[in-house]
Scaffold this motif. Structure first.
Motif, short mmCIF file in Angstrom:
data_model
loop_
_atom_site.label_atom_id
_atom_site.label_comp_id
_atom_site.label_asym_id
_atom_site.label_seq_id
_atom_site.Cartn_x
_atom_site.Cartn_y
_atom_site.Cartn_z
N THR A 67 0.83 -1.20 0.00
CA THR A 67 0.00 0.00 0.00
C THR A 67 0.86 1.25 0.00
N LYS A 68 1.91 1.25 0.80
CA LYS A 68 2.81 2.40 0.86
C LYS A 68 3.45 2.66 -0.50
N ASN A 69 3.84 1.61 -1.19
CA ASN A 69 4.46 1.78 -2.51
C ASN A 69 3.48 2.38 -3.52
N ILE A 70 2.21 1.93 -3.46
CA ILE A 70 1.18 2.46 -4.36
C ILE A 70 0.96 3.95 -4.09
N LEU A 71 0.85 4.30 -2.82
CA LEU A 71 0.65 5.70 -2.45
C LEU A 71 1.82 6.57 -2.88
N ASP A 72 3.03 6.06 -2.73
CA ASP A 72 4.22 6.81 -3.16
C ASP A 72 4.19 7.03 -4.68
N GLU A 73 3.78 6.01 -5.42
CA GLU A 73 3.72 6.14 -6.88
C GLU A 73 2.64 7.15 -7.29
N ILE A 74 1.48 7.11 -6.62
CA ILE A 74 0.42 8.06 -6.93
C ILE A 74 0.89 9.48 -6.67
N GLN A 75 1.56 9.69 -5.54
CA GLN A 75 2.05 11.02 -5.22
C GLN A 75 3.06 11.50 -6.25
N THR A 76 3.90 10.60 -6.72
CA THR A 76 4.88 10.96 -7.74
C THR A 76 4.20 11.37 -9.04
N ILE A 77 3.20 10.60 -9.46
CA ILE A 77 2.48 10.90 -10.70
C ILE A 77 1.75 12.23 -10.62
N ILE A 78 1.15 12.52 -9.46
CA ILE A 78 0.43 13.77 -9.29
C ILE A 78 1.35 14.98 -9.46
N GLN A 79 2.61 14.82 -9.10
CA GLN A 79 3.57 15.92 -9.19
C GLN A 79 4.11 16.10 -10.60
N GLN A 80 3.86 15.13 -11.47
CA GLN A 80 4.39 15.20 -12.83
C GLN A 80 3.45 15.98 -13.75
N LYS A 81 4.01 16.56 -14.79
CA LYS A 81 3.22 17.29 -15.78
C LYS A 81 3.57 16.75 -17.17
N PRO A 82 2.59 16.43 -18.00
CA PRO A 82 1.15 16.45 -17.67
C PRO A 82 0.77 15.27 -16.78
N PHE A 83 -0.32 15.40 -16.09
CA PHE A 83 -0.80 14.36 -15.20
C PHE A 83 -1.28 13.16 -15.99
N ASP A 84 -0.83 11.98 -15.60
CA ASP A 84 -1.21 10.73 -16.29
C ASP A 84 -2.40 10.11 -15.56
N TYR A 85 -3.59 10.49 -15.97
CA TYR A 85 -4.80 10.04 -15.29
C TYR A 85 -4.93 8.51 -15.33
N GLY A 86 -4.67 7.92 -16.48
CA GLY A 86 -4.85 6.47 -16.64
C GLY A 86 -3.97 5.67 -15.70
N THR A 87 -2.70 6.05 -15.61
CA THR A 87 -1.78 5.33 -14.73
C THR A 87 -2.17 5.52 -13.26
N ALA A 88 -2.54 6.75 -12.90
CA ALA A 88 -2.94 7.02 -11.52
C ALA A 88 -4.19 6.23 -11.16
N LYS A 89 -5.13 6.13 -12.09
CA LYS A 89 -6.35 5.37 -11.84
C LYS A 89 -6.04 3.89 -11.66
N ASP A 90 -5.17 3.36 -12.51
CA ASP A 90 -4.81 1.95 -12.39
C ASP A 90 -4.17 1.67 -11.03
N LEU A 91 -3.37 2.59 -10.56
CA LEU A 91 -2.71 2.42 -9.26
C LEU A 91 -3.72 2.45 -8.11
N ILE A 92 -4.58 3.45 -8.14
CA ILE A 92 -5.53 3.61 -7.03
C ILE A 92 -6.55 2.49 -7.01
N ASP A 93 -6.84 1.92 -8.17
CA ASP A 93 -7.77 0.80 -8.23
C ASP A 93 -7.17 -0.46 -7.60
#
Length: 232
Positions: free
Chosen positions: A5-31
């Motif tokens: 869970t910690k690894n998933i959250l870390d990856e989501i936080q990293t993606i959110i900070q990136q531009k442009p935001f990768d919605y698809g990857t973030a969604k796959d992670l949070i799912d």
């Protein structure tokens, strides 16, 4: 918190900070998380994201903040109702409907006047979850001014849920609308309205709809509701 869970959250936080935001990857992670037991750390990550300049990032944040019910989420949802992006507004409005706090009524009433009829529909539906006389008055006043069929679905369904049973016939009339999304949303509302007293009327109306030349998306939605009626 388990390591996965910690690894998933870390990856989501990293993606959110990136531009442009990768919605698809973030969604796959949070799912990959159990959102019924969503970690509080996720709420913090999402709340930090509501001011992101990327519209998709803000949509993502509000979409998943729906799983939380803290005061911070409520305040964030109020803020989201005036966002420049219509999808953000709709996600924020859904949160307010889920929380059903009377304090959100002024914000939802303002959203009933938004330019986008989809936003107005969502606002009306969320107002319907706030079971007060004030909520009903707001919807009735808006109904007198509303001209868009999609927005009317939200008003009709909420007034029906607040005890105005005559609104059911208004929803059924919208099955004849020219806008396919209005018909599909009306079908979903009717699916939630089915009871022993009205199921034959709803069944007959949907059967009549299926006899017409309608888009595949409408046909699929109608057949789902019809099958549910037949099972009950």
């Amino acid at each position: 918190m388990i390591e996965e869970t910690k690894n998933i959250l870390d990856e989501i936080q990293t993606i959110i900070q990136q531009k442009p935001f990768d919605y698809g990857t973030a969604k796959d992670l949070i799912d990959g998380l159990d959102l019924e037991k969503a970690p509080i750390e996720l709420e913090g990550i999402l709340l930090d994201c509501i001011n992101n300049e990327d519209n998709d990032a803000r949509v993502f944040a509000y979409e998943y903040l729906y799983n939380f019910d803290s005061e911070a989420v409520f305040q964030a949802a109020l803020l989201g109702t005036v966002d420049d992006d219509d999808l953000v507004q709709m996600c924020a409005i859904e949160i307010l409907g889920n929380l059903a706090k009377i304090e959100s009524l002024p914000f939802l009433e303002k959203a009933l006047k938004a330019n986008d009829p989809h936003v107005r529909c969502f606002a009306a539906e969320s107002i319907g979850f706030i079971d007060t006389d004030e909520a009903k008055v707001i919807l009735e006043k808006r109904l007198d001014k509303e001209t868009d069929s999609f927005a009317k679905v939200g008003i009709y369904s909420s007034l029906y849920s607040l005890g105005e049973e005559e609104m059911l016939s208004n929803i059924i009339v919208l099955l004849d609308d020219s806008y396919h999304l209005t018909i599909i949303r009306s079908l979903r509302v009717l699916e939630d309205c089915i009871n022993q007293a009205n199921k034959e009327m709803i069944k007959s109306s949907i059967e009549n709809l299926l006899e017409r030349d309608i888009p595949i998306s409408v046909k699929d939605a109608a057949e789902i509701v019809l099958e549910k009626i037949k099972r009950e």
